[in-house]
Design a protein around this motif. Structure first.
Motif, PDB file in Angstrom:
ATOM      1  N   MET A 264      -9.235   6.188  -4.226  1.00 13.31           N
ATOM      2  CA  MET A 264      -9.509   4.888  -5.369  1.00 13.31           C
ATOM      3  C   MET A 264      -8.541   4.833  -6.427  1.00 13.31           C
ATOM      4  O   MET A 264      -8.165   4.130  -6.390  1.00 13.31           O
ATOM      5  N   LEU A 265      -7.354   5.825  -5.772  1.00 12.55           N
ATOM      6  CA  LEU A 265      -5.579   5.385  -7.060  1.00 12.55           C
ATOM      7  C   LEU A 265      -5.121   4.441  -5.989  1.00 12.55           C
ATOM      8  O   LEU A 265      -4.735   3.132  -5.937  1.00 12.55           O
ATOM      9  N   THR A 266      -5.144   4.647  -4.740  1.00  9.49           N
ATOM     10  CA  THR A 266      -4.858   3.181  -3.599  1.00  9.49           C
ATOM     11  C   THR A 266      -5.451   2.107  -3.793  1.00  9.49           C
ATOM     12  O   THR A 266      -3.803   1.101  -3.814  1.00  9.49           O
ATOM     13  N   GLY A 267      -6.601   2.002  -3.519  1.00  9.60           N
ATOM     14  CA  GLY A 267      -7.457   0.830  -4.082  1.00  9.60           C
ATOM     15  C   GLY A 267      -6.997   0.219  -5.429  1.00  9.60           C
ATOM     16  O   GLY A 267      -6.192  -1.278  -5.677  1.00  9.60           O
ATOM     17  N   ARG A 268      -6.545   0.560  -6.518  1.00  2.95           N
ATOM     18  CA  ARG A 268      -6.149   0.210  -7.646  1.00  2.95           C
ATOM     19  C   ARG A 268      -4.691  -0.759  -7.618  1.00  2.95           C
ATOM     20  O   ARG A 268      -4.240  -1.290  -8.222  1.00  2.95           O
ATOM     21  N   ILE A 269      -3.894   0.967  -7.010  1.00  2.00           N
ATOM     22  CA  ILE A 269      -2.267   0.185  -6.499  1.00  2.00           C
ATOM     23  C   ILE A 269      -2.116  -1.179  -5.736  1.00  2.00           C
ATOM     24  O   ILE A 269      -1.280  -2.177  -5.719  1.00  2.00           O
ATOM     25  N   VAL A 270      -2.560  -0.844  -5.096  1.00  2.00           N
ATOM     26  CA  VAL A 270      -2.856  -2.230  -3.791  1.00  2.00           C
ATOM     27  C   VAL A 270      -3.466  -3.307  -4.951  1.00  2.00           C
ATOM     28  O   VAL A 270      -3.083  -4.164  -4.479  1.00  2.00           O
ATOM     29  N   ASP A 271      -4.408  -3.235  -5.516  1.00  2.00           N
ATOM     30  CA  ASP A 271      -4.863  -4.139  -6.514  1.00  2.00           C
ATOM     31  C   ASP A 271      -3.285  -5.098  -7.711  1.00  2.00           C
ATOM     32  O   ASP A 271      -3.847  -5.752  -7.344  1.00  2.00           O
ATOM     33  N   LYS A 272      -2.973  -4.409  -7.539  1.00  2.00           N
ATOM     34  CA  LYS A 272      -1.796  -4.483  -8.813  1.00  2.00           C
ATOM     35  C   LYS A 272      -0.572  -4.689  -7.724  1.00  2.00           C
ATOM     36  O   LYS A 272       0.065  -5.374  -8.676  1.00  2.00           O
ATOM     37  N   TYR A 273      -0.049  -3.974  -7.293  1.00  2.00           N
ATOM     38  CA  TYR A 273       0.987  -4.249  -7.045  1.00  2.00           C
ATOM     39  C   TYR A 273       1.496  -4.681  -5.311  1.00  2.00           C
ATOM     40  O   TYR A 273       2.599  -4.543  -4.811  1.00  2.00           O
ATOM     41  N   GLY A 274       0.380  -4.541  -4.660  1.00  2.00           N
ATOM     42  CA  GLY A 274       0.031  -4.964  -3.540  1.00  2.00           C
ATOM     43  C   GLY A 274       0.484  -4.030  -2.953  1.00  2.00           C
ATOM     44  O   GLY A 274       0.287  -2.873  -2.873  1.00  2.00           O
ATOM     45  N   SER A 275       0.548  -4.276  -1.378  1.00  2.00           N
ATOM     46  CA  SER A 275       0.066  -3.835  -0.106  1.00  2.00           C
ATOM     47  C   SER A 275       1.710  -2.945   0.915  1.00  2.00           C
ATOM     48  O   SER A 275       2.016  -2.057   1.414  1.00  2.00           O
ATOM     49  N   ARG A 276       2.929  -4.128   0.861  1.00  2.00           N
ATOM     50  CA  ARG A 276       3.760  -3.429   1.253  1.00  2.00           C
ATOM     51  C   ARG A 276       4.520  -2.291   1.342  1.00  2.00           C
ATOM     52  O   ARG A 276       5.012  -1.965   1.804  1.00  2.00           O
ATOM     53  N   LEU A 277       4.812  -1.891   0.409  1.00  2.00           N
ATOM     54  CA  LEU A 277       6.307  -1.199  -0.184  1.00  2.00           C
ATOM     55  C   LEU A 277       4.835   0.127   0.181  1.00  2.00           C
ATOM     56  O   LEU A 277       5.753   1.542   0.479  1.00  2.00           O
ATOM     57  N   MET A 390       3.788  -8.092   8.275  1.00  2.00           N
ATOM     58  CA  MET A 390       3.494  -9.648   9.291  1.00  2.00           C
ATOM     59  C   MET A 390       2.092 -10.157   9.038  1.00  2.00           C
ATOM     60  O   MET A 390       2.325 -11.769   9.050  1.00  2.00           O
ATOM     61  N   LEU A 391       1.274  -9.685   8.592  1.00  2.00           N
ATOM     62  CA  LEU A 391      -0.508  -9.676   8.106  1.00  2.00           C
ATOM     63  C   LEU A 391       0.025 -10.692   6.358  1.00  2.00           C
ATOM     64  O   LEU A 391      -0.608 -11.793   6.635  1.00  2.00           O
ATOM     65  N   ARG A 392       0.606  -9.859   5.612  1.00  2.00           N
ATOM     66  CA  ARG A 392       0.963 -10.681   4.456  1.00  2.00           C
ATOM     67  C   ARG A 392       1.392 -11.399   4.518  1.00  2.00           C
ATOM     68  O   ARG A 392       1.199 -12.501   3.628  1.00  2.00           O
ATOM     69  N   ASN A 393       2.540 -12.112   5.680  1.00  2.00           N
ATOM     70  CA  ASN A 393       3.506 -12.973   5.688  1.00  2.00           C
ATOM     71  C   ASN A 393       2.211 -14.175   6.096  1.00  2.00           C
ATOM     72  O   ASN A 393       2.497 -15.356   5.256  1.00  2.00           O
ATOM     73  N   MET A 394       1.596 -14.021   6.831  1.00  4.30           N
ATOM     74  CA  MET A 394       0.346 -15.261   7.440  1.00  4.30           C
ATOM     75  C   MET A 394      -0.311 -15.999   6.363  1.00  4.30           C
ATOM     76  O   MET A 394      -0.509 -16.579   6.057  1.00  4.30           O
ATOM     77  N   LEU A 395      -0.549 -14.111   5.420  1.00  7.64           N
ATOM     78  CA  LEU A 395      -1.801 -14.481   4.860  1.00  7.64           C
ATOM     79  C   LEU A 395      -1.363 -15.054   3.206  1.00  7.64           C
ATOM     80  O   LEU A 395      -2.055 -16.854   3.004  1.00  7.64           O
TER      81      LEU A 395
END
Length: 401
Positions: A264-277, A390-395
């Motif tokens: 649940m926390l991971t989902g919120r962090i990804v929504d707010k700050y992204g997935s790379r770091l 790589m996927l984030r850059n493509m998106l």
């Protein structure tokens, strides 16, 4: 109905669909001793019973992939979930190895597309800004099943007989069907009424897209790595590290509970700050746990290793699933999810086969070569942040096009 209300309804119904599917998939192996004593299924065939569902689901998902996007999501998921409910119930009538194999194959045929359709429902209605936390809720079905579903099913089998878990899971799936029929509105927004493109989504051209291929490689590596190492982990903890078998229930409960919160926390962090770091941080901790837990006599305790393993696997799963959900176009989402389901099932099956080929057992039950599996797992897990980047850059380039 407001958009937020619709989102919540779809997300929680999708989570119930996934829970029914995961329970059906997971229950067969814990019931192994009961099936051996009650209907004479040899212990050596338990792996086959588990694997036949996986491969049937993979084949079904890839066969149905070109067609799923031509139908109303509600009607499609009702058909396949009802089929899963009936086939799971039929497992309770099995009387030997072959009748159980037939029932499990049928369940896999219906179970494969259900996974793709439930995730497609979520992606259809939830915007990217809130999608990661929604996918985390749906993905938590595995954790809920591990913490509550499987122990409850085993308790039922102990109090009554081995057929009761299949009967109860079949009934539960039927109840979810009824809830979907009455609560879920028609979902046809993905269908383009002006063209014939959605009557059959061409799979090969879709898979040829670099963004799609990258997302499939990422999902496959994750499933392959986790199932490969987990296949021998419990025996390793007990026979190699001397962990008390009576403590398994407790570490499953703790690990599953922590994983649910972390997802649940991971989902919120990804929504707010992204997935790379975040993917990099999770991977560093993941690799440290695997290196200490499997490459030598560990400094950490077995409960800490096990719970950390579950925690990292759940968190990286949310990250990869959320970013992968952005890869397909609207008219190919169910096809994309169906092929992804196939990739995950085949990768998990391959992981189990590799583990079986590499590991060997000593007379006292301890395992040899677990460190080789650990090295392979670390290599796969360490590649995930690169693929995510790589996927984030493509998106990002896709969104600007």
């Amino acid at each position: 109905m407001s958009d937020i209300q619709l989102e919540r309804k779809v997300v929680w119904l999708a989570a119930l669909i996934q829970l029914a599917n995961v329970l059906d998939f997971m229950i067969i192996l814990p019931l192994g001793p009961d099936l051996t004593t009650s209907i004479g299924i040899p212990s050596s065939r338990m792996g086959l019973l588990g694997g036949i569902y996986t491969f049937a689901a993979a084949i079904s998902a890839i066969v149905m992939a070109p067609y799923l996007d031509r139908f109303d999501r509600k009607r499609a998921v009702l058909f396949f979930l009802a089929g899963l409910a009936v086939s799971t119930y039929l497992c309770s009538f099995a009387y030997d190895t072959y009748s159980m194999l037939a029932a499990r194959t049928l369940a896999g045929i219906f179970g494969g597309p259900v996974t793709a359709l439930s995730l497609s429902m979520v992606v259809d209605v939830v915007p990217i800004s809130r999608r990661a936390r929604s996918i985390a809720i749906v993905s938590s079905a595995f954790t809920v099943s591990s913490v509550f579903g499987i122990p409850f099913a085993l308790k039922l089998a102990g109090l009554m007989d081995w057929t009761m878990p299949f009967i109860v899971i079949g009934i539960f799936s039927g109840i979810v069907c009824i809830a979907i029929y009455f609560l879920l509105p028609s979902m046809t927004g993905h269908i383009d009424e002006n063209t014939d493109k959605t009557k059959k989504v061409p799979i090969l051209p879709m898979v040829k897209k670099p963004i799609i291929r990258t997302s499939y490689i990422m999902a496959s590596l994750q499933s392959f790595a986790q199932f490969m190492l987990f296949a021998g982990s419990i025996n390793y903890f007990i026979f190699n590290l001397g962990f008390d078998r009576e403590g398994l229930d407790e570490i499953y409960f703790v690990g599953g509970s922590l994983s649910f919160i972390a997802m649940m926390l991971t989902g919120r962090i990804v929504d707010k700050y992204g997935s790379r770091l975040l993917s990099f941080i999770i991977t560093v901790f993941y690799v440290c746990v695997l290196a200490d837990g499997y490459l030598h006599q560990p400094f950490m305790s077995v409960p800490f290793i096990f719970c950390s393993f579950m925690l990292c696997a759940a968190m990286i799963g949310v990250v990869t699933s959320s970013i992968a959900s952005e890869a397909p176009d609207e008219q190919e989402r169910a096809a994309y999810m169906s092929v992804q389901s196939t990739c995950r099932h085949l990768a998990a099956g391959a992981g189990g086969i590799v583990a079986t080929a590499i590991l060997s057992t000593n007379p006292d039950g301890s395992l040899n070569n677990i460190h080789i599996l650990a090295y392979l797992t670390i290599l796969c897990i360490a590649s995930l942040p690169v693929l995510i980047f790589m996927l984030r850059n493509m998106l990002d380039r896709k969104s600007l096009a």
